[in-house]
Design a protein around this motif. Structure first.
Motif, PDB file in Angstrom:
ATOM      1  N   ARG A 274      49.833  48.947  75.316  1.00 51.00           N
ATOM      2  CA  ARG A 274      49.033  47.600  75.770  1.00 51.00           C
ATOM      3  C   ARG A 274      49.361  46.326  74.770  1.00 51.00           C
ATOM      4  O   ARG A 274      49.395  46.430  73.824  1.00 51.00           O
ATOM      5  CB  ARG A 274      47.559  47.945  75.985  1.00 51.00           C
ATOM      6  CG  ARG A 274      47.106  48.925  76.746  1.00 51.00           C
ATOM      7  CD  ARG A 274      45.697  49.038  77.324  1.00 51.00           C
ATOM      8  NE  ARG A 274      45.241  50.044  77.973  1.00 51.00           N
ATOM      9  CZ  ARG A 274      45.361  50.137  79.151  1.00 51.00           C
ATOM     10  NH1 ARG A 274      46.061  49.160  79.947  1.00 51.00           N
ATOM     11  NH2 ARG A 274      45.109  51.171  79.919  1.00 51.00           N
ATOM     12  N   HIS A 275      49.161  45.257  75.421  1.00 55.47           N
ATOM     13  CA  HIS A 275      49.230  43.975  74.954  1.00 55.47           C
ATOM     14  C   HIS A 275      48.103  43.634  73.997  1.00 55.47           C
ATOM     15  O   HIS A 275      47.077  44.197  74.262  1.00 55.47           O
ATOM     16  CB  HIS A 275      49.253  42.807  75.837  1.00 55.47           C
ATOM     17  CG  HIS A 275      49.664  41.483  75.330  1.00 55.47           C
ATOM     18  ND1 HIS A 275      48.847  40.701  74.640  1.00 55.47           N
ATOM     19  CD2 HIS A 275      50.814  40.859  75.508  1.00 55.47           C
ATOM     20  CE1 HIS A 275      49.143  39.587  74.176  1.00 55.47           C
ATOM     21  NE2 HIS A 275      50.535  39.586  74.715  1.00 55.47           N
ATOM     22  N   PRO A 276      48.322  43.059  72.796  1.00 61.94           N
ATOM     23  CA  PRO A 276      47.118  43.243  71.720  1.00 61.94           C
ATOM     24  C   PRO A 276      45.780  42.319  72.205  1.00 61.94           C
ATOM     25  O   PRO A 276      44.918  42.446  71.696  1.00 61.94           O
ATOM     26  CB  PRO A 276      47.904  42.585  70.289  1.00 61.94           C
ATOM     27  CG  PRO A 276      49.118  41.924  71.046  1.00 61.94           C
ATOM     28  CD  PRO A 276      49.598  42.705  72.219  1.00 61.94           C
ATOM     29  N   GLU A 277      46.287  41.435  73.259  1.00 64.33           N
ATOM     30  CA  GLU A 277      45.400  40.477  73.717  1.00 64.33           C
ATOM     31  C   GLU A 277      44.893  40.479  75.122  1.00 64.33           C
ATOM     32  O   GLU A 277      43.778  40.604  75.438  1.00 64.33           O
ATOM     33  CB  GLU A 277      45.629  39.106  73.250  1.00 64.33           C
ATOM     34  CG  GLU A 277      45.715  38.945  71.722  1.00 64.33           C
ATOM     35  CD  GLU A 277      46.347  37.435  71.438  1.00 64.33           C
ATOM     36  OE1 GLU A 277      46.869  36.670  72.365  1.00 64.33           O
ATOM     37  OE2 GLU A 277      46.473  37.090  70.304  1.00 64.33           O
ATOM     38  N   VAL A 278      46.153  40.675  75.964  1.00 60.33           N
ATOM     39  CA  VAL A 278      45.812  41.048  77.333  1.00 60.33           C
ATOM     40  C   VAL A 278      45.757  42.378  77.897  1.00 60.33           C
ATOM     41  O   VAL A 278      47.017  43.152  77.981  1.00 60.33           O
ATOM     42  CB  VAL A 278      47.023  40.083  78.244  1.00 60.33           C
ATOM     43  CG1 VAL A 278      46.601  40.169  79.754  1.00 60.33           C
ATOM     44  CG2 VAL A 278      47.028  38.858  77.675  1.00 60.33           C
ATOM     45  N   THR A 279      44.663  43.111  77.584  1.00 60.11           N
ATOM     46  CA  THR A 279      44.558  44.300  77.435  1.00 60.11           C
ATOM     47  C   THR A 279      45.062  45.031  78.750  1.00 60.11           C
ATOM     48  O   THR A 279      45.167  46.430  79.040  1.00 60.11           O
ATOM     49  CB  THR A 279      43.099  44.988  77.270  1.00 60.11           C
ATOM     50  OG1 THR A 279      42.234  44.281  78.216  1.00 60.11           O
ATOM     51  CG2 THR A 279      42.817  44.503  75.596  1.00 60.11           C
ATOM     52  N   GLU A 280      44.857  44.269  79.955  1.00 64.94           N
ATOM     53  CA  GLU A 280      45.286  44.961  81.074  1.00 64.94           C
ATOM     54  C   GLU A 280      46.866  45.066  81.260  1.00 64.94           C
ATOM     55  O   GLU A 280      47.514  45.694  82.203  1.00 64.94           O
ATOM     56  CB  GLU A 280      44.686  44.374  82.216  1.00 64.94           C
ATOM     57  CG  GLU A 280      45.194  42.966  82.562  1.00 64.94           C
ATOM     58  CD  GLU A 280      44.322  41.917  81.819  1.00 64.94           C
ATOM     59  OE1 GLU A 280      44.585  40.627  82.299  1.00 64.94           O
ATOM     60  OE2 GLU A 280      43.644  42.421  80.820  1.00 64.94           O
ATOM     61  N   ARG A 281      47.619  44.587  80.380  1.00 63.48           N
ATOM     62  CA  ARG A 281      48.947  44.421  80.352  1.00 63.48           C
ATOM     63  C   ARG A 281      49.679  45.360  79.516  1.00 63.48           C
ATOM     64  O   ARG A 281      49.599  45.575  78.515  1.00 63.48           O
ATOM     65  CB  ARG A 281      49.662  42.919  80.158  1.00 63.48           C
ATOM     66  CG  ARG A 281      50.936  42.740  80.116  1.00 63.48           C
ATOM     67  CD  ARG A 281      51.465  41.462  79.449  1.00 63.48           C
ATOM     68  NE  ARG A 281      53.043  41.362  79.401  1.00 63.48           N
ATOM     69  CZ  ARG A 281      53.351  40.498  78.357  1.00 63.48           C
ATOM     70  NH1 ARG A 281      52.675  39.372  78.146  1.00 63.48           N
ATOM     71  NH2 ARG A 281      54.488  40.396  78.105  1.00 63.48           N
ATOM     72  N   LEU A 282      50.716  46.274  80.024  1.00 61.61           N
ATOM     73  CA  LEU A 282      51.300  47.260  79.358  1.00 61.61           C
ATOM     74  C   LEU A 282      52.687  46.578  78.848  1.00 61.61           C
ATOM     75  O   LEU A 282      53.528  45.963  79.619  1.00 61.61           O
ATOM     76  CB  LEU A 282      51.807  48.178  80.256  1.00 61.61           C
ATOM     77  CG  LEU A 282      50.589  49.419  80.804  1.00 61.61           C
ATOM     78  CD1 LEU A 282      50.969  50.523  81.585  1.00 61.61           C
ATOM     79  CD2 LEU A 282      49.856  49.649  79.288  1.00 61.61           C
ATOM     80  N   VAL A 283      52.870  46.506  77.616  1.00 60.51           N
ATOM     81  CA  VAL A 283      54.384  45.769  77.075  1.00 60.51           C
ATOM     82  C   VAL A 283      55.198  46.887  77.073  1.00 60.51           C
ATOM     83  O   VAL A 283      56.586  46.650  76.697  1.00 60.51           O
ATOM     84  CB  VAL A 283      54.086  45.300  75.758  1.00 60.51           C
ATOM     85  CG1 VAL A 283      53.184  44.111  75.872  1.00 60.51           C
ATOM     86  CG2 VAL A 283      53.572  46.007  74.523  1.00 60.51           C
ATOM     87  N   CYS A 284      54.819  48.191  76.849  1.00 64.08           N
ATOM     88  CA  CYS A 284      55.825  49.411  76.815  1.00 64.08           C
ATOM     89  C   CYS A 284      55.170  50.422  77.784  1.00 64.08           C
ATOM     90  O   CYS A 284      54.115  51.021  77.761  1.00 64.08           O
ATOM     91  CB  CYS A 284      55.845  50.006  75.488  1.00 64.08           C
ATOM     92  SG  CYS A 284      56.462  48.878  74.079  1.00 64.08           S
TER      93      CYS A 284
END
Length: 519
Positions: A274-284
């Protein structure tokens, strides 16, 4: 060829010395009014030093030689005096303050004054006008840290043209930009030229130089080698520039190498972060891939695709929040939760931003080289200074780091030599898996060739190499296989023998199916 009266700048026999180093040795440069003049040379050739002499960063009296600007002898003692004459330099490291707004950064030190101090209404209006000139649509009150590097570069240019610039100097303006932002910036420089502005551009991207330059001065080892005048409507041969830069024929941009890939060494399964700040966003998103022993594997993707986020999250979870996934090294599952654990397990990560994440610019070379594995040279808990020196000297020779000695500060090195110090730091940890994130960003063609040779040698030693690059020809020229990444997911994998830039771009722009990731 323009007339002598059209000269806006002439630098005659400029020499500049630093302790132990002669950075410039009789360099001469002639720039005609209204042209785009490129300066090319290897890292450490003296390009940036020459521009710092011109702009007053190195003031009159600290160098020998003469500068004539608009036909008059110029003696600039600081940046303010050169800017007053209409010469503005934009350095490779952007001089913006992240916490200030776009307006505040544009007019920092050059404030719009009213009756009672700074006139912020007038400043914002003027900022909007300048932003419109450079194609920036953001709110002028936006903080710099909230916009990307490409837009930050445009803010720097807006800041420059707010000072009634006549001669604009751009030092590696597209080094950190993606292809779209780079193309926009080059179009902007052409537009400035059409309005009579003169530009000097330093760049290692020879395709950009060939596309935009009216004349090119080549500097090698602190000396001016030649100036190439490009006839209108024609394009200079890139190989000619390379010959001048490196002093020899470079028959190939990439060294010949025969791969001897072995068994699978490093494998990642269903890696999700997950993105470190935007928790609903998956970066991987459920990434699956593997590296074989002795193999160089590329990772291609557009800016923001998630390649760096993937690499950093694997390296001791130094980015994002772990959701799920497994890492295997030589068939055994590992779970490095810190950078220290990752290093102990044999992983190393050469960051894309060497000056922010890769180096402490206050340290010297010898301290930097051993910094990631101090216990190797601290048998009793105290650093053995002789062992430290021997380690640094070993890598100085092996990687051919250009420096008088290993006691020099890394801040004094050219970009290519700084990159070699970062690589040396990680080689000292004796890694099995080496992650290289944009390893040739901001370094010249000769230094790139040396970096590719280092990679090949490591692969021949049985190391597994994961290479992230935004340059598709580089990946095709150096790797065995290439994974493509789009929107945080791996969308494909191609053997280099069968891959083309078109194939890679198609996979890089796929909308990923996040329920299944390619392997």
């Amino acid at each position: 060829m323009a007339n002598e009266s059209d000269l806006i700048l002439e630098m005659r026999e400029i020499s500049k010395e630093f302790p132990g180093v002669k950075a410039l040795d009789g360099v001469s440069l002639r720039v005609h009014r209204g042209e785009i003049h490129a300066i090319c040379g290897e890292n450490g050739a003296g390009k940036s030093t020459l521009m710092k002499v011109l702009s007053g960063v190195h003031p009159h009296g600290t160098y020998t030689g003469e500068i004539f600007y608009n036909g008059h002898l110029a003696t600039f003692n600081n940046i303010r005096s050169s800017e007053h004459a209409g010469i503005v330099i934009i350095h490779q490291e952007l001089a913006l303050i992240p916490e200030l707004s776009i307006t505040e950064n544009i007019f920092l030190g050059n404030e719009v004054r009213g009756r009672f101090g700074v006139d912020w209404v007038a400043a914002r209006q003027r900022a909007r006008e300048l932003m419109e000139r450079v194609g920036l649509q953001d709110d002028p009150d936006t903080q710099i840290k909230s916009i990307g590097v490409g837009k930050q570069q445009l803010v720097e240019i807006a800041k420059a043209i707010s000072k009634d610039v006549k001669l604009l100097i751009l030092d590696e303006p597209t080094a950190a930009l993606n292809e779209t932002d780079s193309a926009h910036l080059l179009d902007l420089i052409r537009e400035f030229k059409s309005h009579g502005m003169t530009c000097i551009m330093i760049s290692h991207k020879l395709n950009e130089i060939a596309a935009i330059a009216d004349s090119i001065t080549i500097i090698r080892d602190g000396r001016s080698v030649e100036t190439i005048d490009v006839p209108p409507g024609e394009r200079v041969d890139e190989d000619r520039i390379i010959r001048g830069m490196v002093g020899r024929e470079l028959t190939s941009r990439y060294p010949e190498h025969t791969s001897h890939a072995g068994e699978v060494m490093f494998e990642v399964k269903d890696w999700t972060i997950r993105h470190p700040e935007v928790t609903e966003r998956l970066v991987c998103k459920g990434s699956n891939f593997f590296l074989r022993r002795g193999e160089i594997v590329g990772f291609a993707g557009l800016m923001g695709a998630g390649r760096t986020e993937l690499a950093r999250s694997l390296f001791g979870r130094s980015y994002g929040t772990y959701v799920k996934g497994q890492i295997f090294l030589d068939g055994k599952e590992i779970s490095p939760k810190t950078v220290e654990q990752a290093i102990e397990l044999g992983l190393a990560y050469v960051t894309e931003d060497r000056k922010v994440l890769g180096l402490n610019l206050l340290d010297d070379i010898r301290t930097t080289v051993v910094s990631a594995e101090l216990h190797q040279i601290s048998p009793n808990g105290v650093v053995d200074r002789n062992a430290e020196f021997m380690a640094a000297e070993k890598y100085r020779k092996e990687l051919r780091i250009k420096t008088p000695n290993v006691n020099e500060g890394v801040v004094k090195l050219s970009g290519g030599n700084q990159q070699k110090v970062v690589v040396a730091k990680w080689l000292f940890t004796e890694p099995e898996v080496l992650i290289l994130d944009e390893p040739t960003r901001g370094i010249d063609v000769g230094a790139k060739y040396e970096m590719y040779g280092i990679m090949n040698a490591l692969a021949d030693q049985g190391k597994a190499i994961m290479m992230i690059s935004s340059e598709l020809p580089e990946l095709l020229g150096t790797c065995d296989r290439i994974y493509t990444v789009s929107q945080g997911a791996i969308t494909g994998c191609l053997d280099v023998a069968e891959a083309t830039q078109e194939d890679l771009m198609r996979l890089m722009t796929l909308i990923p199916n996040t329920t299944k990731s390619a392997a």
